[in-house]
Design an enzyme around this catalytic site. Structure first.
Site, PDB file in Angstrom:
ATOM      1  N   ARG A 283      12.554  -1.340   8.946  1.00 36.52           N
ATOM      2  CA  ARG A 283      14.009  -1.496   8.980  1.00 36.52           C
ATOM      3  C   ARG A 283      14.769  -0.209   8.707  1.00 36.52           C
ATOM      4  O   ARG A 283      15.737   0.103   9.376  1.00 36.52           O
ATOM      5  CB  ARG A 283      14.431  -2.568   7.973  1.00 36.52           C
ATOM      6  CG  ARG A 283      13.808  -3.936   8.219  1.00 36.52           C
ATOM      7  CD  ARG A 283      14.156  -4.921   7.126  1.00 36.52           C
ATOM      8  NE  ARG A 283      13.784  -4.434   5.795  1.00 36.52           N
ATOM      9  CZ  ARG A 283      12.542  -4.467   5.317  1.00 36.52           C
ATOM     10  NH1 ARG A 283      11.557  -4.961   6.049  1.00 36.52           N
ATOM     11  NH2 ARG A 283      12.265  -4.030   4.107  1.00 36.52           N
TER      12      ARG A 283
ATOM     13  N   LYS B 196     -13.217  -3.526  11.491  1.00 38.32           N
ATOM     14  CA  LYS B 196     -13.999  -2.684  10.590  1.00 38.32           C
ATOM     15  C   LYS B 196     -15.400  -2.446  11.153  1.00 38.32           C
ATOM     16  O   LYS B 196     -15.943  -1.335  11.068  1.00 38.32           O
ATOM     17  CB  LYS B 196     -14.074  -3.323   9.201  1.00 38.32           C
ATOM     18  CG  LYS B 196     -12.731  -3.429   8.500  1.00 38.32           C
ATOM     19  CD  LYS B 196     -12.852  -4.081   7.123  1.00 38.32           C
ATOM     20  CE  LYS B 196     -11.502  -4.161   6.434  1.00 38.32           C
ATOM     21  NZ  LYS B 196     -11.560  -4.761   5.087  1.00 38.32           N
TER      22      LYS B 196
ATOM     23  N   VAL C 138     -11.577   0.886   6.294  1.00 38.49           N
ATOM     24  CA  VAL C 138     -12.822   0.114   6.254  1.00 38.49           C
ATOM     25  C   VAL C 138     -13.114  -0.415   4.856  1.00 38.49           C
ATOM     26  O   VAL C 138     -13.284  -1.612   4.657  1.00 38.49           O
ATOM     27  CB  VAL C 138     -14.015   0.952   6.766  1.00 38.49           C
ATOM     28  CG1 VAL C 138     -15.338   0.208   6.558  1.00 38.49           C
ATOM     29  CG2 VAL C 138     -13.834   1.284   8.234  1.00 38.49           C
TER      30      VAL C 138
ATOM     31  N   ILE D 140       0.830  -1.214   0.000  1.00 36.33           N
ATOM     32  CA  ILE D 140       0.000   0.000   0.000  1.00 36.33           C
ATOM     33  C   ILE D 140       0.857   1.254   0.000  1.00 36.33           C
ATOM     34  O   ILE D 140       0.641   2.171  -0.802  1.00 36.33           O
ATOM     35  CB  ILE D 140      -0.955  -0.010   1.213  1.00 36.33           C
ATOM     36  CG1 ILE D 140      -1.922  -1.181   1.115  1.00 36.33           C
ATOM     37  CG2 ILE D 140      -1.733   1.300   1.302  1.00 36.33           C
ATOM     38  CD1 ILE D 140      -2.717  -1.439   2.379  1.00 36.33           C
TER      39      ILE D 140
ATOM     40  N   ASP E 153     -10.161  -9.174  11.555  1.00 33.29           N
ATOM     41  CA  ASP E 153     -10.034  -7.958  10.746  1.00 33.29           C
ATOM     42  C   ASP E 153     -11.410  -7.337  10.491  1.00 33.29           C
ATOM     43  O   ASP E 153     -11.587  -6.116  10.563  1.00 33.29           O
ATOM     44  CB  ASP E 153      -9.338  -8.289   9.417  1.00 33.29           C
ATOM     45  CG  ASP E 153      -9.014  -7.044   8.613  1.00 33.29           C
ATOM     46  OD1 ASP E 153      -8.241  -6.210   9.110  1.00 33.29           O
ATOM     47  OD2 ASP E 153      -9.565  -6.896   7.512  1.00 33.29           O
TER      48      ASP E 153
ATOM     49  N   GLY F 146      -3.313 -14.297  -3.837  1.00 31.85           N
ATOM     50  CA  GLY F 146      -2.830 -13.181  -3.030  1.00 31.85           C
ATOM     51  C   GLY F 146      -3.887 -12.499  -2.207  1.00 31.85           C
ATOM     52  O   GLY F 146      -3.654 -11.405  -1.670  1.00 31.85           O
TER      53      GLY F 146
ATOM     54  N   LEU G 193     -13.294   2.445  -1.341  1.00 38.05           N
ATOM     55  CA  LEU G 193     -14.728   2.746  -1.382  1.00 38.05           C
ATOM     56  C   LEU G 193     -15.069   3.830  -0.347  1.00 38.05           C
ATOM     57  O   LEU G 193     -14.597   3.774   0.785  1.00 38.05           O
ATOM     58  CB  LEU G 193     -15.555   1.491  -1.098  1.00 38.05           C
ATOM     59  CG  LEU G 193     -15.371   0.312  -2.057  1.00 38.05           C
ATOM     60  CD1 LEU G 193     -16.274  -0.844  -1.634  1.00 38.05           C
ATOM     61  CD2 LEU G 193     -15.688   0.728  -3.484  1.00 38.05           C
TER      62      LEU G 193
ATOM     63  N   GLU H  61      -3.687 -13.534   3.920  1.00 44.56           N
ATOM     64  CA  GLU H  61      -2.442 -13.357   4.656  1.00 44.56           C
ATOM     65  C   GLU H  61      -1.679 -14.687   4.634  1.00 44.56           C
ATOM     66  O   GLU H  61      -2.251 -15.741   4.338  1.00 44.56           O
ATOM     67  CB  GLU H  61      -2.741 -12.959   6.102  1.00 44.56           C
ATOM     68  CG  GLU H  61      -3.394 -11.606   6.276  1.00 44.56           C
ATOM     69  CD  GLU H  61      -2.492 -10.456   5.850  1.00 44.56           C
ATOM     70  OE1 GLU H  61      -1.257 -10.577   6.034  1.00 44.56           O
ATOM     71  OE2 GLU H  61      -3.004  -9.466   5.311  1.00 44.56           O
TER      72      GLU H  61
END
Length: 810
Positions: free
Chosen positions: A504, A679, A606, A473, A675, A661, A610, A664
């Site tokens: 790092r 939200k 969230v 991201i 998760d 993909g 969108l 996780e």
């Protein structure tokens, strides 16, 4: 007719002196040139004198260095045919200096009188060598030792000029010496011929005295900057040269710490209305700054922002001060007896207290002097104990045009308030030439930047971004910012990436990083990353319109939002950790974020790209009432249930989602609903529910054996065993033409995550791929819910959501 002065940096090397000679030869109607010692030589002379007085042999090494510098200048600047004779004269002066240092060493003392004598060698050597170098260029020039024409008191170290006598001697000398005079700055002599010095800014003062005595049309001060700057460029990178200012403005700026000219320096020029022009030896074509008595309309109401970095506030208060004549006279008289200089004064209209600023090193002396003066009043309880406040800075906004501009004070205080900088004290004279605010020392750089931005606004809107997290991201966000740079610029918007880091490494540049190479540069950086690097960068930069952009999933960074928001730094988050922490923390963050000061935006946390939160806020702000919110808000779970049919294995679909993909590394991080719970919690809080994380009703979709599996291979093995359970469940609903959806549900009473079956009348029935969908049932959208649908996962759309929040700050 002009008088020119060149400072130490302008004559620090033979190459620089050659530049000076070029400037002199190209200037018209120059009558005198005042020069300082070679750059750094005055400090070396001071060092040598101190070492000699302590009988340290190191003074000999320092003397040798001084000798070599001046003899090298002779070698570089004087033609061979004249070099030997000039070198002899320089060696004579150096021998005199060496003997003086030896005498100091024998006596073991370095008195003020001896100090003036030793320091004078810097200007004497410099002016002599430069005068001979100028002669070598065919210019009729002479060396003038200012001690012959400038007469002072015997106050060694800070002698006071005898104006009438000095002006008379200068005039007589110039009447009989038509050649260009190369004058020693900084030094003079008393009535007995003993060497004195003129104190801070002495060489500038010398130039002003010669200019006034000769009735010059202009005095030029040549230095190493493009004139007087609007602020200290080391603290405010956007500082720029001011084209013109009045003597009063220059005096105010100098008093409050600006490196302009020392106030006494300007007095002779000011009295005779002689303009002073500050120019750059290393950029001679630049027009510089003109300081004069002319007041002109300017583009900005302020002329400069400056600061005294370290001051102490002293407050005298008590009922015994009210209505009593002579209190101020006694207070400041007591300070004057101790030779304590007052930087600023502010007094309450009630006369109950007097507050003033002084140098920190004089604070205890000031306390003692006041306690002695008001001993009886303090004993009687009519005057309170003296209050001392340390660790403060005085920041001043200066400008002649401020007195004609309404709202200046409001502009100043609003700018500071927006970033949470508290004003400890305020001082403003009736002339309105300056407004001074006292702030905490650690906040003065931020205050300078905020006020500079406020008063010298250019028609651009700038955000300074501190990006935490450069994974999928964060990297995509940086690419999007770079690709939109030109379009945003056309709209008057500039997004500066000041800091970028992963766990790092990090990169930091207060003036902005180059986004085109940022990600590659970050890989090769040796600077540590993480939260501490982020905090240090924000504090070090101290820039207005600072924004922390959190693209991590870090609990630690999420827990730092409140600190940033309290300091006036906005937070834009894709990370859910801060918003889904305990309610008290979330509430404090919301309170700390106020429009006009700092903002807390988290749209991407969230619905990725969108507009879920924005839509919800708009519904509530316009008076609509939420009946129910339902949402499929996990791209991975959406993909699984959108593709799950009775003829497919649930475990195979989970594996496929992982290969694409969507999951996780540990699929349980998506499938356990944690998760989604975050939200759900965020949406519930946006609706006004004071919900804690443990109050979310979570219906698990995985058997306990899967959740408790010791490793991923065992998890998939256990999930394979559960396939019959899932296939029976989907077969049952398929027979009723229903589909399974794992949804967030928020009502005014509760917040839950549940697995529901929907038929063709439900908006979620038609979902496909990995799309997300949110349905708002409200009083206005009761019969037909308001639906938002689109990709709810993926770096591009999530980064877009973050980017959108950043632009909302504009």
């Amino acid at each position: 007719m002009k008088v020119l002065k060149f400072g130490g940096s302008s004559v620090s090397t033979p190459e620089n002196i050659s530049r000076v000679i070029d400037i002199i030869s190209q200037s018209e109607d120059v009558r005198a040139v005042v020069v300082s010692a070679f750059g750094g030589v005055t400090d070396l002379l001071e060092e040598a004198g101190q070492a000699a007085s302590s009988r340290e042999s190191s003074y000999e090494i320092t003397f040798k260095h001084i000798s070599e510098r001046h003899l090298l200048a002779v070698e570089k600047l004087i033609p061979a045919e004249r070099r030997s004779a000039i070198a002899v004269e320089v060696k004579v002066l150096l021998k005199e200096l060496e003997e003086a240092l030896q005498g100091i060493s024998l006596l073991g003392e370095f008195t003020a009188r001896t100090r003036d004598s030793v320091l004078s060698f810097g200007e004497r050597l410099s002016a002599y060598i430069i005068s001979e170098a100028i002669k070598s260029h065919g210019i009729d020039a002479e060396y003038l030792d200012a001690r012959n024409v400038l007469k002072t008191t015997s106050d060694f170290g800070n002698a006071v000029i005898d104006i009438d006598k000095s002006y008379s001697l200068i005039t007589d000398h110039f009447n009989s010496h038509p050649a260009l005079q190369i004058v020693t700055g900084f030094i003079a002599s008393d009535s007995e011929g003993l060497t004195t010095t003129l104190g801070r800014g002495g060489s500038d003062y010398t130039a002003a005295l010669f200019g006034a005595a000769l009735n010059a049309t202009q005095i030029e001060i040549w230095t190493d900057v493009d004139g007087v700057l609007s602020c200290n460029p080391r603290k405010v990178p956007e500082a720029f040269p001011v084209r013109e200012m009045t003597f009063n403005e220059a005096m105010e700026l100098s008093h409050f710490g600006a490196s302009v000219l020392y106030p006494p320096t300007m007095q002779p020029a000011m009295k005779n209305a002689i303009p002073i022009v500050v120019k750059n030896t290393f950029n001679p074509s630049f027009e510089g700054t003109v300081i004069s008595d002319q007041k002109r309309d300017r583009e900005y109401p302020a002329t400069g922002i400056t600061a005294i970095e370290d001051i102490t506030l002293v407050t005298l208060s008590g009922s015994g001060l009210v209505g009593v004549a002579g209190i101020s006279a006694r207070l400041f008289g007591a300070l004057a007896k101790e030779n304590i200089s007052v930087i600023l004064i502010t007094q309450a209209s009630s006369e109950h207290s007097i507050c003033f600023g002084i140098s920190p090193e004089r604070a205890q002396e000031a306390r003692l002097a006041i306690e002695v003066e008001f001993e009886l009043e303090m004993a009687a309880g009519r005057v309170d104990p003296v209050k001392i406040e340390e660790g403060l800075s005085a920041v001043s906004v200066v400008g002649e045009n401020m007195r004609r501009t309404p709202g200046i004070a409001a502009k100043c205080f609003q700018a500071l308030a927006r970033s949470g900088i508290n004003v400890v004290a305020i001082a403003q004279g009736s002339s309105e030439l300056n407004i001074t605010v006292v702030v905490k020392k650690e906040e003065h750089v931020a205050a300078l930047n905020l006020l500079h931005s406020e008063f010298f606004t250019i028609p651009r809107r700038i955000l300074n971004l501190f990006i935490a997290g450069t994974g999928l991201i964060g990297s995509e966000l940086i690419r999007q910012i770079h690709s939109q740079k030109h379009l945003l610029s056309k709209r008057g918007i500039e997004l500066k990436v000041i800091f970028a880091a992963n766990s790092r490494t990090s990169l930091f540049n207060r003036n902005g990083l180059k986004t085109e190479h940022l990600l590659e540069d970050l890989k090769s950086s040796n600077e540590p990353g993480g939260l501490n690097a982020l905090k240090e960068a924000v504090e070090c930069a101290a820039l207005p319109a600072s924004v922390v952009v959190d693209c991590t999933a870090s609990e630690e960074i999420g827990r730092s939002y409140l600190d940033f928001l309290k300091k006036g730094v906005s937070v834009v988050a894709a990370n859910k950790r801060g918003q889904s922490a305990e309610y008290s923390y979330f509430s404090e963050c919301r309170k700390a974020a106020r429009p006009g000061r700092s903002r807390f935006l988290y749209e991407a946390s969230v619905g990725a790209g969108l507009p879920v939160i924005a839509t919800l806020r708009e519904l509530l702000a316009t008076g609509d009432k939420i009946i129910k919110i339902e949402g499929v808000l996990s791209g991975s779970l959406s993909f699984i249930f959108n593709n799950f049919t009775a003829d497919k294995s649930f475990s195979d679909l989970v594996k496929k989602a992982g290969k694409l993909g969507y999951l996780e590394p540990d699929p349980r991080d998506d499938l356990n609903g944690s998760d989604l719970a975050r939200k759900c919690l965020i949406l519930a809080r946006e609706c006004g529910l004071k919900v804690e994380p443990e109050q979310i009703e979570l219906e698990p979709i995985l058997p306990e054996s899967c959740l408790n599996a010791p490793d991923i291979d065992t998890f998939y093995s256990e999930l394979k065993k559960a396939d019959p359970y899932f296939q029976n469940k989907i077969r049952e609903h398929q027979e009723r033409s229903e589909k399974l959806r794992y949804v967030v549900e928020v009502t005014p009473e509760h917040a839950a995550i549940k697995l529901i079956a929907v038929n063709s009348s439900h908006p979620f029935y038609a979902l496909s791929g990995s799309d997300n969908m949110v349905s708002f049932t409200t009083e206005r959208y009761r019969e037909q819910p308001l639906v938002i649908r689109g990709p709810g996962a993926g770096a591009a759309v999530t980064a877009m959501g973050v980017f959108g929040d950043i632009l909302r700050l504009i």
